[in-house]
Design a protein around this motif. Structure first.
Motif, mmCIF file in Angstrom:
data_model
loop_
_atom_site.group_PDB
_atom_site.id
_atom_site.type_symbol
_atom_site.label_atom_id
_atom_site.label_comp_id
_atom_site.label_asym_id
_atom_site.label_seq_id
_atom_site.Cartn_x
_atom_site.Cartn_y
_atom_site.Cartn_z
ATOM 1 N N MET A 1 0.832 -1.196 0.000
ATOM 2 C CA MET A 1 0.000 0.000 0.000
ATOM 3 C C MET A 1 0.871 1.252 0.000
ATOM 4 N N SER A 2 0.295 2.396 -0.308
ATOM 5 C CA SER A 2 1.015 3.654 -0.315
ATOM 6 C C SER A 2 0.696 4.440 0.948
ATOM 7 N N PHE A 3 1.687 5.170 1.465
ATOM 8 C CA PHE A 3 1.510 5.966 2.674
ATOM 9 C C PHE A 3 1.402 7.455 2.348
ATOM 10 N N ASP A 4 1.019 7.775 1.134
ATOM 11 C CA ASP A 4 0.999 9.165 0.710
ATOM 12 C C ASP A 4 -0.223 9.939 1.211
ATOM 13 N N GLU A 5 -1.209 9.248 1.774
ATOM 14 C CA GLU A 5 -2.488 9.889 2.056
ATOM 15 C C GLU A 5 -2.536 10.608 3.397
ATOM 16 N N GLY A 6 -1.578 10.403 4.281
ATOM 17 C CA GLY A 6 -1.613 11.106 5.558
ATOM 18 C C GLY A 6 -1.009 10.304 6.682
ATOM 19 N N ALA A 7 -1.334 10.709 7.923
ATOM 20 C CA ALA A 7 -0.723 10.120 9.108
ATOM 21 C C ALA A 7 -1.334 8.764 9.429
ATOM 22 N N VAL A 8 -0.513 7.914 10.017
ATOM 23 C CA VAL A 8 -0.961 6.622 10.533
ATOM 24 C C VAL A 8 -0.564 6.551 12.006
ATOM 25 N N ARG A 9 -1.174 5.644 12.755
ATOM 26 C CA ARG A 9 -0.958 5.611 14.195
ATOM 27 C C ARG A 9 -0.111 4.418 14.609
ATOM 28 N N LEU A 55 4.142 10.149 10.120
ATOM 29 C CA LEU A 55 4.119 10.152 8.661
ATOM 30 C C LEU A 55 5.104 9.095 8.176
ATOM 31 N N VAL A 56 4.643 8.248 7.276
ATOM 32 C CA VAL A 56 5.436 7.140 6.764
ATOM 33 C C VAL A 56 5.441 7.197 5.246
ATOM 34 N N ASP A 57 6.600 6.888 4.660
ATOM 35 C CA ASP A 57 6.622 6.734 3.204
ATOM 36 C C ASP A 57 7.363 5.453 2.847
ATOM 37 N N ASP A 58 7.050 4.926 1.682
ATOM 38 C CA ASP A 58 7.690 3.709 1.203
ATOM 39 C C ASP A 58 8.252 3.941 -0.191
ATOM 40 N N ALA A 59 8.828 5.131 -0.387
ATOM 41 C CA ALA A 59 9.344 5.495 -1.703
ATOM 42 C C ALA A 59 10.455 4.559 -2.158
ATOM 43 N N ASP A 60 11.228 4.014 -1.199
ATOM 44 C CA ASP A 60 12.318 3.111 -1.572
ATOM 45 C C ASP A 60 11.921 1.648 -1.468
ATOM 46 N N GLY A 61 10.628 1.404 -1.330
ATOM 47 C CA GLY A 61 10.148 0.030 -1.274
ATOM 48 C C GLY A 61 9.984 -0.519 0.117
#
Length: 340
Positions: A1-9, A55-61
């Motif tokens: 999934m993508s984490f671009d949509e906002g904050a997660v807990r 805030l989390v991103d998975d841009a590098d996989g």
């Protein structure tokens, strides 16, 4: 999934990574901490804890935590050992359930200590007295605890029978976050299961020699409940280091603070000075010696912890300027330039 949509807990924090829960109902996913990129919050370096919004991103996989969002509240204890570091037990909490058992008898000093932590957090404390089915007069015992828990709701409950749980269920409003704190064997996990309506935390059998439950919770974890509230269960706290300010102590010990304000001298040490309202209250029995000693002990601990924290902050500031100076000197020398 993508984490671009906002904050997660954060639902669970481990060394070097956290479990985060998206709002879309998916299973929690593990995200690695980007320690070098995390900014500091007001209460210290922003290492995420249970209850944090990140805030989390998975841009590098691979999912990485890039930012911890500002906290609305933080339940903080002094860490064990000789360091001055603080431990954030839970973040963004609305209600702190201070859990104490009725069987064996409640420890009033421990209740006062946990209430001080709760008031300092910015959340609302509520005292929960468990194992009410094991004592003959839980209402009377709750009154005794209530005398040490000024302006705080006190509920005697039995998770085994369900007695007394309705006032606690009323706290489980949509979006509310509650954290459960207390000693090992107080029945915190059993209480969480009773409020959740299902077994979400493992529990231990009651020990015959002292009537206490076995220590079962080994980590802090955020548990979603039906209706939209969440509960954070915590391991039993053996040594509860106080991280408190004057306001938190004055709220927990409002009766003592009122007496202190009536002393003739503003710097009264309550050790024989004339016009000491605290000494007069002790002499007449208006203030119990146990309550006074508890206040003095917590005030000393809080003052000591504050001094250690000041020393730590000063050392951090010195190190920061040392690094700035080193970077400046390297820049002035330039590449390949000699030191001398």
């Amino acid at each position: 999934m993508s984490f671009d949509e906002g904050a997660v807990r954060v639902v669970r924090a481990d060394k070097g990574s956290v479990l985060v829960a998206p709002d879309d109902g998916l299973e929690p996913l593990r995200a690695v901490l980007d320690r070098d990129g995390l900014a500091a919050l007001d209460d210290g370096r922003a290492v995420p804890t249970v209850g944090d919004w990140v805030l989390v991103d998975d841009a590098d996989g691979e999912p990485h935590v890039r930012q911890v969002l500002p906290r609305s509240s933080a339940l903080v204890r002094d860490s064990a050992g000789a360091t001055s570091r603080e431990q954030v037990l839970a973040a963004n909490v609305d209600v702190v359930l201070v859990v104490e058992h009725l069987d064996p008898d409640s420890d009033l000093g421990r209740v006062e200590r946990l209430l001080t932590l709760a008031w300092r957090s910015g959340a609302r404390p509520v005292v929960v007295l468990t194992k009410a089915d094991l004592v003959p007069d839980p209402a009377s015992m709750a009154q005794d605890v209530g005398a040490a828990a000024i302006a705080v709701e006190v509920h005697a409950v039995s998770a085994a029978t369900g007695a007394g749980l309705e006032p606690l269920r009323a706290l489980l409003t949509p979006g509310a976050t509650l954290v459960v704190v207390g000693p090992s064997g107080a029945g915190k996990s059993t209480l969480v299961n009773a409020l959740a309506g299902r077994d979400v935390m493992s529990t231990g059998e009651r020990r015959e020699q002292d009537g206490r439950g076995r220590h079962t919770t080994t980590h802090r974890e955020l548990v979603p409940l039906p209706g939209g509230a969440v509960l954070i269960d915590t391991p039993g706290i053996r040594g509860i280091g106080v991280v408190a300010d004057e306001d938190a102590l004055a709220t927990t010990f409002a009766d003592v603070a009122e007496l202190v304000a009536l002393c003739r001298f503003a710097d009264c040490h309550h050790e024989g000075e004339p016009g000491c309202a605290v000494a007069d209250a002790l002499a007449t029995g208006e203030l119990s010696r146990r309550r006074y000693d508890s206040w003095r002990k917590l005030a000393r601990e809080a003052a000591y912890q504050a001094r250690r924290a000041d020393s730590r902050l000063a050392a951090q500031e010195r190190n920061r300027w040392k690094k700035i100076t080193q970077e400046y000197q390297r820049g002035m020398r330039g590449p390949g330039r000699p030191r001398g």
